[in-house]
Enzyme design. Structure first.
Site, PDB file in Angstrom:
ATOM      1  N   ASP A   1       0.832  -1.195   0.000  1.00  0.00           N
ATOM      2  CA  ASP A   1       0.000   0.000   0.000  1.00  0.00           C
ATOM      3  C   ASP A   1       0.873   1.255   0.000  1.00  0.00           C
ATOM      4  O   ASP A   1       1.856   1.333   0.733  1.00  0.00           O
ATOM      5  CB  ASP A   1      -0.882  -0.038   1.253  1.00  0.00           C
ATOM      6  CG  ASP A   1      -1.908   1.062   1.257  1.00  0.00           C
ATOM      7  OD1 ASP A   1      -2.733   1.081   0.329  1.00  0.00           O
ATOM      8  OD2 ASP A   1      -1.868   1.906   2.165  1.00  0.00           O
TER       9      ASP A   1
ATOM     10  N   GLU B   1       0.869  -0.568  -5.079  1.00  0.00           N
ATOM     11  CA  GLU B   1      -0.196   0.416  -5.189  1.00  0.00           C
ATOM     12  C   GLU B   1       0.479   1.770  -5.338  1.00  0.00           C
ATOM     13  O   GLU B   1       1.035   2.309  -4.377  1.00  0.00           O
ATOM     14  CB  GLU B   1      -1.096   0.439  -3.947  1.00  0.00           C
ATOM     15  CG  GLU B   1      -2.335   1.290  -4.189  1.00  0.00           C
ATOM     16  CD  GLU B   1      -2.702   2.223  -3.039  1.00  0.00           C
ATOM     17  OE1 GLU B   1      -1.864   2.448  -2.164  1.00  0.00           O
ATOM     18  OE2 GLU B   1      -3.828   2.721  -3.046  1.00  0.00           O
TER      19      GLU B   1
END
Lengths: 422, 559
Positions: free
Chosen positions: B203, B245
């Site tokens: 992330d 991401e």
């Protein structure tokens, strides 16, 4: 007797016709290169071995455009009486696969049976017009057992090479043997002979307009011969050389031939479910073994065909096959081509599970039957690669082993079939 | 059984799951691993290859789990580490892999590291975070959550200092200049890989390091650290992946692939809104343009394509004009808007038009990359824009028409979020059970498309060449890999269209439609004419004239 399906001209002809002893039925469709010599050989054979018999040649033609019927007329000449009947070909008949390439074979069989019965003939021989290997011995081999020994049905037995008839040898014949207890060659088409008794008691009362007609006449006749209480034998006719005709998709061929067996399993359940073991049927003609030639078999392509099935049909197989069988089939997907081995017991299990799924109507039946094709390719690939380096005897032993598997695993089929019916 | 292939992710279809939202196994109203294990058969049936789980770590849940309070255990409401191991075993047994979210950039302010760090400047964990006595450092860094945060610095009265955070103020950024932090996060990854995980969706990776006078994104130091992670992964484990991401332009994401030695995969964020734009404006230009601006990536890398996920349909990578257009066409109600984007599910975004849903799925299934399906989108689940933040797209999975949509046997008031119950998308109408029963449901269509996609590695590994028919409403491209060429044609318009395609290169080939295996007219030197139904599409295999006709050798003698 129902004869409205006969063309008007044939009905009129039959009304004035004298009785005959033997009907030789010739099924043709654009067979001008093979049929004339074939019919000549049959007539000459009869003249030699059955000189007293009054013969009628009936040419059922599916609408040849190449002058087949005229060529046959010329060939028969005055050597025998000839009746030419164009038989009806329904749209659905064009889908049926047959080595003879004659559409509407079921209509032709019905016509021949009716003609035989109307003329009080003792027997009817049916020969496909594209067969090149007919010689004068065929008449005797096919007719003698009926005339001399009271046999009802003579089935053809051809000399085949080791990997010819893979579907017949690995499924149709052993399943029929296991079901009905008679070891028949299950060679579809080419030539048959029927007694007047079989025609009257078995063939004519068939539901000709029903679904069974969509499965092709050959498997139908073959099953009738073993399921009904008839005297049968096989005639060793040597190699079957024929004018090759387009056979259509392999999956259509599988669906039709296997579908015929499965369909008739429902009709003859009471006959087969109590049968245990099997016995050979009598043979007429010289003994034959298996030819050694292997032909151009592409094992890798067949394994790829199986793998494609694994990719495309997995959800379908999952519906058809019980979890344990499904798992074993799945595991075959990870084998490389050289190590690919589809065991005979798994194959028999698959065939029985497909039969049960057909009976239980788990899927649209045609889809179900076609979904068997990649599995058949897989087993055949395994069979060929496992025996290719061996002699013919080994191939025959493997096939005998497969027969045993079909017989020993039959209780599973019977139990689950009954369980569903309950 | 997992299929051994180091490039498995290139062919895989991914499926994104929120543990809390999928299935409740213990009846407390919150989804958990026990429930998830019970639904693995469904996922196997659907045919997906890899499950992506959102964070399931202990968390105060102020950012739905992305505010992690302990990286090495499982939130109590979801189960235990043992449950995770069992889940992994069961998934692997069914041929599915599992990757999970790992939040590298920050922790929750409730994480023991932060709690210790804030206590005093001498704390051993002080330098796990980025502190300052003023809020002016790194002034060029943009604020990401502009509707909730005013600054990237927040004053901590206990620490008596400002701390740095790129996301919410309760999510302090870790200080990757500190080698202990770098090691601690590596150890965290090793811990989960040893449990059997197949990789991580990392992330917010662009923000790990901070440097003055930069925008503090995509810094070289970040890449160095990510390469370290990859090296460690490759040295010790096999067939594990890292998915980045990085909500950036493709040219900015490209460095995250390195020379095939950094991330295996990365999301293609800017493509997603342009797929919606293309359909609404009935023109292929935004989609083709985006691929024109997508650089080549190393052969062992892959894009991840998606239509929707657990976040808003992000418009960060859109110009102001494009953003206005997207808001106007897809998010007119202010309640639909979150941050810089639109928090809606696929079906409501597309007016529940089955044709458009199929069309967009067809695009992400056939463009270069691996598709990700967001849980529930395979049945056309709806959303609830009345819920706060992005909760509207994180409601319980709709399994049946029974109580709580079959998600949980609990009292409905106990559910972590209410199930969608409106007239159009309510669980009584939209659920797995009923769609499984209906052979032509969206669910069965998705299953078929997944199955077809899996038959052709070309989709995951092939090149793409766009065709440019005169009709701009038709998007057509050829995907090629080894000796297979697939022609994909899409009508982006709501009216029937025809197009003439230049397929001279494939003259003589026989197009076979992949879903029905039907044969199309042979390709010639002349323009190849196709007509398409509104929002229609074709997947065609351009088979060379005699390809696949090689006989088995048994056809003529089988009987």
């Amino acid at each position: 007797m129902e004869d409205s399906f006969l063309p008007e001209s044939a009905r009129i002809w039959l009304e004035g016709a004298e009785p005959v002893d033997l009907v030789i039925g010739l099924l043709t469709f654009n067979d001008t290169t093979t049929a004339p010599s074939l019919v000549r050989a049959m007539i000459e054979g009869c003249a030699r071995s059955l000189p007293q018999q009054r013969i009628l040649v009936v040419n059922c033609d599916a609408g040849s455009q190449d002058g087949t019927t005229q060529a046959i007329e010329q060939s028969v000449g005055d050597k025998a009486r000839l009746l030419t009947i164009p038989h009806a070909v329904l749209g659905s008949s064009y889908k049926l696969v047959s080595e003879s390439g004659v559409p509407g074979r079921e209509s032709a069989f019905r016509i021949l049976a009716t003609v035989t019965d109307k003329l009080n003939a003792a027997a009817c021989v049916v020969v496909d017009g594209n067969v090149k290997s007919v010689d004068e011995h065929w008449s005797q081999l096919l007719v003698d057992p009926i005339v001399e020994k009271g046999v009802d049905c003579v089935l053809p037995w051809f000399l085949r090479n080791r990997y010819e008839g893979t579907l017949t040898n690995t499924l149709l014949a052993p399943l029929t043997t296991a079901l009905y207890g008679k070891r028949i060659p299950y060679h579809l088409g080419g030539a048959y002979a029927f007694s007047a008794n079989m025609i009257r008691s078995t063939l004519l009362p068939q539901p000709w307009g029903e679904e069974i007609a969509r499965h092709g006449i050959d498997g139908w006749v073959m099953t009738l011969a073993v399921a009904e209480s008839l005297q049968i034998c096989r005639a060793a006719l040597g190699p079957r050389l024929q004018q090759v005709k387009p056979m259509g998709e392999l999956s259509d061929l599988v669906a039709q031939s296997v579908g015929c067996l499965f369909y008739l399993m429902e009709r003859y359940q009471e006959k087969w479910e109590t049968v245990k073991g099997s016995a050979p049927i009598p043979t007429v003609g010289p003994p034959m073994g298996m030819g050694a030639a292997t032909g151009a078999i592409n094992v890798e392509r067949m394994v790829n065909g199986f793998r494609q099935g694994l990719r495309d049909l997995l959800p379908v197989w999952q519906i058809i096959l019980p979890a344990e069988t499904f798992q074993q089939v799945l595991e075959l997907g990870v084998e490389d081509t050289d190590g690919f081995r589809f065991s005979p017991s798994l194959w028999v299990q698959v065939v029985y599970d497909f039969a049960l799924a057909y009976h239980e109507r788990l899927l649209h039946r045609e889809h179900l039957l076609k979904a068997l094709t990649p599995l058949y390719l897989g087993y055949t690939a395994s069979f060929v690669s496992g025996t290719r380096a061996q002699g013919v005897e080994q191939v025959e032993r493997e096939l005998a082993r497969l027969n045993d598997h079909f017989e020993t695993m039959k209780p599973y089929l019977v139990q689950r079939w009954r369980w569903h019916d309950e | 059984m997992l299929r051994a292939d180091p490039l498995w992710y290139k062919d895989a279809v991914f499926y994104e799951i929120h543990v809390k939202a999928f299935a409740d196994g213990n009846g407390d109203g919150i989804g958990d691993f026990q429930g998830l294990i019970g639904k693995l058969d469904y996922l196997q049936w659907l045919g997906v290859d890899c499950l992506w789980l959102l964070p399931f770590y202990p968390s105060p849940l102020r950012d739905d789990g992305y505010d992690v309070a302990d990286f090495r255990s499982v939130a109590e409401q979801y189960g235990t580490t043992e449950d995770v191991r069992r889940f992994l075993d069961e998934a692997h047994r069914r041929g599915m892999r599992v990757i999970v979210d790992l939040v590298l950039n920050h922790t929750s302010d409730q994480h023991p590291w932060f709690q210790e760090a804030r206590q005093s400047p001498q704390s051993l964990k002080r330098h796990f975070y980025v502190w300052s006595d003023n809020d002016r450092k790194y002034g060029k860094a943009r604020i990401i959550f502009i509707d909730t945060e005013k600054s990237n610095w927040t004053w901590d009265s206990e620490a008596k200092a400002f701390y740095w955070h790129r996301f919410f103020s309760h999510q302090p950024d870790l200080n990757y200049d500190n080698p202990e932090v770098r090691q601690a996060m590596l150890d965290t990854m090793v811990f989960w890989l040893d449990q059997g995980l197949d990789g991580f969706r990392c992330d917010a990776v662009p923000y790990l390091f901070e440097r003055e006078s930069t925008i503090c994104e995509n810094l070289p130091e970040t890449h160095d650290y990510l390469k370290d992670i990859r090296r460690r992964l490759d040295e010790t484990y096999q067939e594990r992946i890292l998915l980045a991401e990085a909500n950036q332009w493709p040219s900015d994401v490209r460095p995250y692939f390195g020379n095939g030695d950094e991330f295996h995969m990365a999301f293609h964020f800017p493509l997603m809104p342009r797929l919606y734009m293309g359909v609404r404006s009935e023109t292929r230009d935004p989609i083709v343009d985006m691929f024109t601006h997508t650089p080549e990536i190393p052969p062992n890398c892959q894009w991840c394509l998606f239509l929707r996920n657990h976040d808003e349909l992000t418009l960060e990578m859109c110009s102001g004009e494009e953003r206005d257009y997207m808001y106007y066409t897809y998010g007119r109600d202010p309640k639909m808007r979150r941050n810089i984007g639109i928090a809606r599910r696929l079906a409501p975004l597309l007016d529940n038009d089955r044709r458009k849903i199929e069309l967009l799925n067809s695009l992400v299934f056939t463009m270069p990359g691996s598709p990700i399906i967001y849980y529930g989108d395979e049945i056309g689940m709806g959303d609830n824009i009345q819920l706060k933040d992005r909760d509207g797209v994180r409601t319980p999975m709709q399994w049946t028409m029974d109580r709580n949509a079959g998600f949980s046997p609990c009292d409905p008031a106990q559910l972590y979020l209410p199930v969608v119950a409106d007239a159009l998308y309510g669980y009584q109408v939209v659920n797995v059970e009923s769609q499984k029963e209906a052979p032509h449901s969206l669910l069965h269509w998705m299953k078929r498309m997944i199955a077809v996609r899996k038959r052709f590695p070309t989709f995951g590994r092939g090149t793409i060449t766009f065709l440019r028919p005169a009709n701009g409403k038709v998007l057509a491209y050829v995907r090629r890999h080894e000796n297979i060429a697939l022609l994909l044609v899409h009508n982006l318009a709501g009216s029937a269209q025809s197009a003439e395609l230049d397929l001279k290169e494939f003259a003589g080939s026989m197009p076979i439609e992949l879903l029905g295996e039907s044969q199309f007219p042979q390709v010639t030197d002349r323009p190849y004419a196709l007509t398409l139904a509104p929002y229609g599409y074709y997947w065609l295999n351009l088979k060379p004239e005699h390809a696949g006709m090689e006989p088995y050798g048994i056809e003529l003698t089988a009987l």
